[in-house]
Design a protein around this motif. Structure first.
Motif, mmCIF file in Angstrom:
data_model
loop_
_atom_site.group_PDB
_atom_site.id
_atom_site.type_symbol
_atom_site.label_atom_id
_atom_site.label_comp_id
_atom_site.label_asym_id
_atom_site.label_seq_id
_atom_site.Cartn_x
_atom_site.Cartn_y
_atom_site.Cartn_z
ATOM 1 N N ALA A 1 0.855 -1.185 0.000
ATOM 2 C CA ALA A 1 0.000 0.000 0.000
ATOM 3 C C ALA A 1 0.892 1.236 0.000
ATOM 4 O O ALA A 1 2.038 1.175 0.439
ATOM 5 N N GLY A 2 0.386 2.347 -0.476
ATOM 6 C CA GLY A 2 1.106 3.617 -0.383
ATOM 7 C C GLY A 2 2.315 3.756 -1.264
ATOM 8 O O GLY A 2 3.258 4.448 -0.905
ATOM 9 N N HIS B 1 3.699 7.504 -1.974
ATOM 10 C CA HIS B 1 4.458 8.343 -1.046
ATOM 11 C C HIS B 1 5.877 7.824 -0.802
ATOM 12 O O HIS B 1 6.713 8.557 -0.272
ATOM 13 N N ARG C 1 1.767 8.660 5.776
ATOM 14 C CA ARG C 1 2.327 7.321 5.975
ATOM 15 C C ARG C 1 1.603 6.547 7.082
ATOM 16 O O ARG C 1 1.275 5.373 6.916
ATOM 17 N N ARG D 1 -1.433 6.999 8.282
ATOM 18 C CA ARG D 1 -2.787 6.659 7.822
ATOM 19 C C ARG D 1 -2.752 5.472 6.855
ATOM 20 O O ARG D 1 -3.580 4.566 6.924
ATOM 21 N N CYS D 2 -1.781 5.488 5.954
ATOM 22 C CA CYS D 2 -1.631 4.399 4.984
ATOM 23 C C CYS D 2 -1.341 3.085 5.704
ATOM 24 O O CYS D 2 -1.976 2.060 5.434
ATOM 25 N N GLU D 3 -0.406 3.108 6.605
ATOM 26 C CA GLU D 3 -0.016 1.890 7.321
ATOM 27 C C GLU D 3 -1.155 1.377 8.197
ATOM 28 O O GLU D 3 -1.468 0.184 8.188
#
Length: 175
Positions: A37-38, A41, A157, A159-161
């Motif tokens: 994911a992510g 960034h 980061r 929020r993504c994790e």
């Protein structure tokens, strides 16, 4: 200032060692069905950390920043502590540690080591090192710019994790 440049180069070498570990761990995670994911960034994070290292040396040399022993040595201690915390995180997460957000289905959330007290201890290490490394030799502009940039990046980061881990937990609960 030569010794400061050597310190920054040592941190850069440490970052390369981290990348080698991360690449090995990414292969392991992806081979076990891990999903990333992510991706968007991650290049920004790499650029920010590269800029930190370059900014430290450039500002110290170009602005002729002096070494102030009372603060400089304190910041060296913070940098060392941050490195210790980072490698404690890496050791605790084992094969799951990565510079990318990759989650592997079926693996439980890690709650040992520094994760016993903090949800994202590696990011504490990053923030501490990012502020302290430039301040070892008075590169306060670099410290401020990195801290602001890192705060913005970490808001994305984390929020993504957290989202990736929540989706994984939801998928595991349905299985």
């Amino acid at each position: 200032m030569i010794w400061y440049t050597a310190l920054v180069l040592a941190v850069a070498a440490e970052r390369l060692a981290e990348l080698a570990v991360a690449l090995r761990n990414a292969r392991w995670s992806l081979a076990r069905g891990g999903t990333e994911a992510g991706r968007g960034h991650h290049p920004v994070m790499v650029a920010l950390h590269t800029a930190l290292l370059g900014g430290c040396v450039a500002e110290a040399w170009l602005a002729e920043r002096p070494f102030a022993p009372w603060s400089g040595w304190s910041m060296v201690a913070v940098v060392a502590a941050a490195q210790g915390l980072r490698w404690w995180c890496i050791r605790t997460l084992g094969r799951r540690w990565n510079t990318r957000v990759i989650v592997v289905p079926g693996l439980p959330l890690v709650t040992g080591g520094p994760y016993r007290w903090l949800r994202h201890p590696n990011y504490v290490a990053v923030a501490a090192e990012g502020a302290a490394l430039p301040l070892v030799h008075g590169a306060w502009v670099t410290a401020v710019l990195f801290t602001v940039g890192n705060a913005a990046l970490m808001s994305v980061r984390v929020r993504c994790e957290d989202g990736a881990l929540a989706r994984l937990a939801g998928a595991d609960a349905r299985a």
